[in-house]
Enzyme design. Sequence first.
Site, PDB file in Angstrom:
ATOM      1  CE  LYS A  13      -2.243  -0.900   3.841  1.00 39.23           C
ATOM      2  NZ  LYS A  13      -1.823  -2.267   4.231  1.00 39.23           N
ATOM      3  NE  ARG A  87      -4.717  -1.073   9.590  1.00 43.53           N
ATOM      4  CZ  ARG A  87      -3.557  -0.668   9.123  1.00 43.53           C
ATOM      5  NH1 ARG A  87      -3.412   0.523   8.595  1.00 43.53           N
ATOM      6  NH2 ARG A  87      -2.521  -1.457   9.178  1.00 43.53           N
ATOM      7  NE  ARG A 170       1.580  -5.156  11.071  1.00 42.79           N
ATOM      8  CZ  ARG A 170       2.723  -5.078  10.366  1.00 42.79           C
ATOM      9  NH1 ARG A 170       3.787  -5.766  10.741  1.00 42.79           N
ATOM     10  NH2 ARG A 170       2.776  -4.331   9.301  1.00 42.79           N
TER      11      ARG A 170
HETATM   12  P1  AMP Z   1       0.515   0.353   8.887  1.00 44.94           P
HETATM   13  O1  AMP Z   1       1.721   1.208   8.734  1.00 44.94           O
HETATM   14  O2  AMP Z   1      -0.617   0.775   8.017  1.00 44.94           O
HETATM   15  O3  AMP Z   1       0.836  -1.124   8.739  1.00 44.94           O
HETATM   16  O4  AMP Z   1       0.001   0.534  10.410  1.00 44.94           O
HETATM   17  C1  AMP Z   1       0.839   0.183  11.506  1.00 44.94           C
HETATM   18  C2  AMP Z   1       0.011   0.108  12.788  1.00 44.94           C
HETATM   19  O5  AMP Z   1      -0.588   1.384  13.064  1.00 44.94           O
HETATM   20  C3  AMP Z   1      -1.155  -0.883  12.771  1.00 44.94           C
HETATM   21  O6  AMP Z   1      -0.745  -2.209  13.056  1.00 44.94           O
HETATM   22  C4  AMP Z   1      -2.049  -0.283  13.880  1.00 44.94           C
HETATM   23  O7  AMP Z   1      -1.540  -0.585  15.164  1.00 44.94           O
HETATM   24  C5  AMP Z   1      -1.887   1.223  13.649  1.00 44.94           C
HETATM   25  N1  AMP Z   1      -2.886   1.742  12.693  1.00 44.94           N
HETATM   26  C6  AMP Z   1      -2.676   2.185  11.422  1.00 44.94           C
HETATM   27  N2  AMP Z   1      -3.827   2.596  10.850  1.00 44.94           N
HETATM   28  C7  AMP Z   1      -4.808   2.430  11.783  1.00 44.94           C
HETATM   29  C8  AMP Z   1      -6.227   2.639  11.801  1.00 44.94           C
HETATM   30  N3  AMP Z   1      -6.887   3.144  10.748  1.00 44.94           N
HETATM   31  N4  AMP Z   1      -6.889   2.310  12.942  1.00 44.94           N
HETATM   32  C9  AMP Z   1      -6.253   1.827  14.023  1.00 44.94           C
HETATM   33  N5  AMP Z   1      -4.927   1.586  14.062  1.00 44.94           N
HETATM   34  C10 AMP Z   1      -4.199   1.877  12.963  1.00 44.94           C
END
Ligand code: AMP
Length: 216
Positions: A13, A87, A170
């Site tokens: 992404k 999410r 995750r």
């Molecule tokens: P990412 O970089 O998108 O993989 O996000 C890393 C971490 O940030 C996730 O595993 C969640 O702990 C938190 N996170 C990111 N986006 C969200 C969201 N929309 N809602 C809640 N937690 C989020």
Amino acid sequence: MIVLLFGPPGVGKGTQADLIIKNFNYVKFSMGDVLREEVALGSPVGKEVEKSMKQGVLAPDNIIFDIVSDFLLENKPAPILFDGFPRNINQALNLEKTTAQLSLVIDHAIEMTIPEESVIQRLVNRRYCPNCGAIYNLVTNPPRKEGLCDQCSERLIQRPDDNETTIRKRLQIYRDETKPLTDYYKSLNLYRPVDARGTQEEVFQRITQCLNGNRQ
Ligand code: AMP
């Protein structure tokens, strides 16, 4: 105009979001990047979300809503690309409400899809630059000089949540909480699936077709 980009961790992404903003006129909002910045700053929000991020679970919705509404108010007239938000269904419903209040329209909810086994391999080999945000893969897209960013020469790091135990967590969270967005956005006729296998360029071509209004 709002575009949502979602998909399992490691699907690419962040890389595709960067290509989209280079080639289209969107302002990017990456929730993961914003939260990582808050953690690095040691802000009150950062302190609240740090534990969830380390464990690979979602940060509390109320914190996410506040961050998103502030961002929408500040960037309201611009076309916006959300990477990693919403999410879960609750976040999607809240986004509906906020966009309606601000007279904004969601145009596409793009889901990048990939077999689960591939994402574990992608994530354990992922490295990123804490300075400019460039993303590498030690196998498929290594930096020219080992351990250093091609763009700014900063030392590359591995995200603390890119270890196999947290990755599995995750992925489970994705299946349980995020995947229901597929049916939700289908019901709103906004759902655009994109096959995330192949090169970055191939995947970007598929996304471009969606953004230009041609379904796959
Ligand atoms: P990412 O970089 O998108 O993989 O996000 C890393 C971490 O940030 C996730 O595993 C969640 O702990 C938190 N996170 C990111 N986006 C969200 C969201 N929309 N809602 C809640 N937690 C989020």
